[in-house]
Design an enzyme around this catalytic site. Structure first.
Site, PDB file in Angstrom:
ATOM      1  N   PHE A  96       0.810  -1.225   0.000  1.00  9.22           N
ATOM      2  CA  PHE A  96       0.000   0.000   0.000  1.00  9.22           C
ATOM      3  C   PHE A  96       0.843   1.275   0.000  1.00  9.22           C
ATOM      4  O   PHE A  96       0.325   2.354   0.276  1.00  9.22           O
ATOM      5  CB  PHE A  96      -0.944   0.000   1.212  1.00  9.22           C
ATOM      6  CG  PHE A  96      -1.881  -1.190   1.232  1.00  9.22           C
ATOM      7  CD1 PHE A  96      -2.988  -1.223   0.399  1.00  9.22           C
ATOM      8  CD2 PHE A  96      -1.622  -2.284   2.048  1.00  9.22           C
ATOM      9  CE1 PHE A  96      -3.850  -2.322   0.396  1.00  9.22           C
ATOM     10  CE2 PHE A  96      -2.472  -3.394   2.052  1.00  9.22           C
ATOM     11  CZ  PHE A  96      -3.592  -3.410   1.221  1.00  9.22           C
TER      12      PHE A  96
ATOM     13  N   PHE B 228      -7.255  12.311   0.502  1.00 10.24           N
ATOM     14  CA  PHE B 228      -7.572  11.981  -0.895  1.00 10.24           C
ATOM     15  C   PHE B 228      -8.880  12.639  -1.318  1.00 10.24           C
ATOM     16  O   PHE B 228      -9.734  12.040  -1.960  1.00 10.24           O
ATOM     17  CB  PHE B 228      -7.593  10.456  -1.108  1.00 10.24           C
ATOM     18  CG  PHE B 228      -6.195   9.937  -1.234  1.00 10.24           C
ATOM     19  CD1 PHE B 228      -5.380   9.849  -0.129  1.00 10.24           C
ATOM     20  CD2 PHE B 228      -5.676   9.621  -2.469  1.00 10.24           C
ATOM     21  CE1 PHE B 228      -4.066   9.444  -0.246  1.00 10.24           C
ATOM     22  CE2 PHE B 228      -4.360   9.214  -2.595  1.00 10.24           C
ATOM     23  CZ  PHE B 228      -3.560   9.120  -1.477  1.00 10.24           C
TER      24      PHE B 228
ATOM     25  N   CYS C  22      -0.920   3.405 -10.760  1.00 12.70           N
ATOM     26  CA  CYS C  22      -1.792   2.547  -9.948  1.00 12.70           C
ATOM     27  C   CYS C  22      -3.277   2.847 -10.105  1.00 12.70           C
ATOM     28  O   CYS C  22      -4.030   1.995 -10.565  1.00 12.70           O
ATOM     29  CB  CYS C  22      -1.384   2.660  -8.490  1.00 12.70           C
ATOM     30  SG  CYS C  22       0.365   2.298  -8.248  1.00 12.70           S
TER      31      CYS C  22
END
Ligand code: UGA
Length: 439
Positions: free
Chosen positions: A149, A249, A260
């Site tokens: 991650f 985000f 990604c």
């Protein structure tokens, strides 16, 4: 622990270096002998803060090795991490040929092990792939999935201090090996989950898809704000104070790029189609992201009445995000190409990504200095929020530009201040006409 890492891209090299830093004996395998030579000198093939220093420390301590020979890498390893790329193929599907090639090469060496290694798929792969890898492994093995991650630009810190470690396992040996190797990284209490392999594979895609979704969502709201005289920054602040929504985000801009989010949202859509369960949210997320960069480029064209011939436009920020030299699927590429097609001469500056960007769009004239790039330009476009762009010398910038126009794709500046400085300032989701409420 003796660890083999296959693939020295972002995930492989960071994983290998951080495991070596924790005291393990790590050998990283890459098929490119020239790359291996460079890596042995402690030089990372891409820009990532702190990486080369950490590599050099572990190489000098004899804990981090690089080879292009599979047998050397696998010899005596307790765990082998598969970290090769899974790019989107020409058919739009996740290309698993590298992963399967590595599975075959591991299979060839399995007979030489007294105790079989745990083979861990760390590459981002569609659900079911880890089992396909297992099917290729002839002889004794233990299998696991362990998605990564980490974010580019923050990779070392993300790896050393993960929010969570997710593992998909089916045998005790895999569980014990993963517990052991990750113990130093979760000592502060962050969880390590042991799930079934399919769930572990799905966590990775679902996490990236969720983050991409937040970005497209806030960009959609930004577009609504602009059309309705609201300010997205205020709307965002009001929303994020709700702890159920959170503030990460969730920054409006010109959309997500990189290796990604774009690839993984497409892969989720493919998975949905294959399962006859179309992923409607992911499809919208992807479409919105494409629309966002096009909308921004169109806004620049519109300012110039769709005629850019004889105009020079400067891009500040070429990487897909700050602190990396990676330009894969960067919005800057699409924006530059649109401007060039419309007849503009385009110049660019980026603190790290000048070389990688030049390989993609050689028509753009690259400068080593951000002000030189803007000299005699008809507009400045900000594509990436590098720290050095947040407080530039505005007087100098204004004196260099033919016309004081700034298109800010990352909302770096305050509109009032830009207006007071005499700039014609466009941003994302904020009305161009100042409302009565003070900043
Ligand atoms: C992403 C995930 O964040 C990682 O957790 C994951 O491990 C990684 O993909 C991967 O799958 O390997 P990365 O692509 O390195 O990491 O970069 P991010 O920091 O996630 O940014 C992705 C894009 O979203 C960038 O273009 C960035 O500018 C954009 N973004 C991000 C926004 O437009 N708004 C935001 O609020 C945040």
């Amino acid at each position: 622990m003796k660890i083999a890492i296959v693939g020295t891209g972002y995930v492989g090299l960071i994983t290998g270096t951080c495991f070596a830093n924790a005291g393990n004996d790590v050998t990283c395998l890459d098929i490119d002998p020239n790359k291996v030579k460079t890596l042995r000198k402690g030089k990372a093939p891409f820009f990532e803060p702190g990486l080369s220093e950490m590599m050099t420390k572990s190489i000098n301590a004899g804990r981090l090795h690089f080879t292009d020979d599979p047998e050397t890498a696998y010899w005596d390893a307790s765990i082998i991490f598969i970290c090769v790329g899974t790019p989107t193929g020409e058919d739009g599907r996740c290309n698993l040929s590298h992963v399967m090639g590595v599975a075959d090469s591991i299979s060839d060496s399995l007979d030489s092990f007294d105790v079989p290694p745990t083979v861990v798929v760390k590459s981002t792969v569609p659900v079911g792939t880890t089992h396909k890898v297992a099917q290729r492994l002839k002889g004794k093995y233990s299998i696991a999935n362990c998605p990564e991650f980490l974010r580019e630009g923050n990779a070392i810190d993300d790896f050393m201090n993960p929010d969570r470690v997710v593992c998909g396992v089916e045998d005790d040996r895999a569980k014990q090996n993963l517990e052991k190797v990750y113990a130093p990284f979760i000592s502060d209490g962050h969880p390590i989950f042991f799930f079934d392999i399919h769930s572990s594979e799905m966590v990775k895609y679902a996490s990236n898809a969720m983050l991409a979704c937040k970005i497209s969502f806030i960009n959609e709201i930004a577009s609504l704000c602009e059309r309705n005289g609201a300010n997205i920054e205020r709307v965002r602040a009001g929303m994020c104070a709700d702890s159920r929504i959170g503030n990460q985000f969730f920054k409006p801009g010109i959309g997500y790029g990189g290796s990604c989010f774009p690839k993984d949202t497409l892969a989720v859509m493919e998975m949905g189609d294959d399962a006859n369960a179309p992923c409607l949210v992911n499809t919208a997320v992807h479409n919105l992201n494409q629309r966002q960069r096009k909308w921004f480029a169109d806004r620049i064209l519109k300012h110039f009445d769709n005629n850019l011939s004889g105009k020079k436009i400067t891009l500040w920020g070429l990487a897909f995000k700050p602190n990396t030299d990676d330009v894969r699927d960067a919005p800057s590429i699409d924006i530059a190409k649109t401007l060039i097609e419309a007849g503009a001469q385009v110049s660019g500056f980026d603190p790290e990504a000048c070389g990688t960007f030049h390989d993609e769009v050689p028509e753009v004239e690259i400068f080593k200095d951000m002000y030189e790039a803007a000299n005699q330009s008809d507009a400045l476009v900000i594509c990436t929020e590098w720290a050095e762009f947040s407080s530039p010398n505005f007087d100098r910038l204004k004196s260099l530009l033919n016309e004081p126009v700034v298109f800010d794709g990352r909302n770096l500046y305050k509109r009032n201040e830009m207006a007071n400085r005499g700039f014609n300032y466009y941003s994302v989701g904020r009305p161009t006409v100042e409302l009565a409420i003070a900043k």
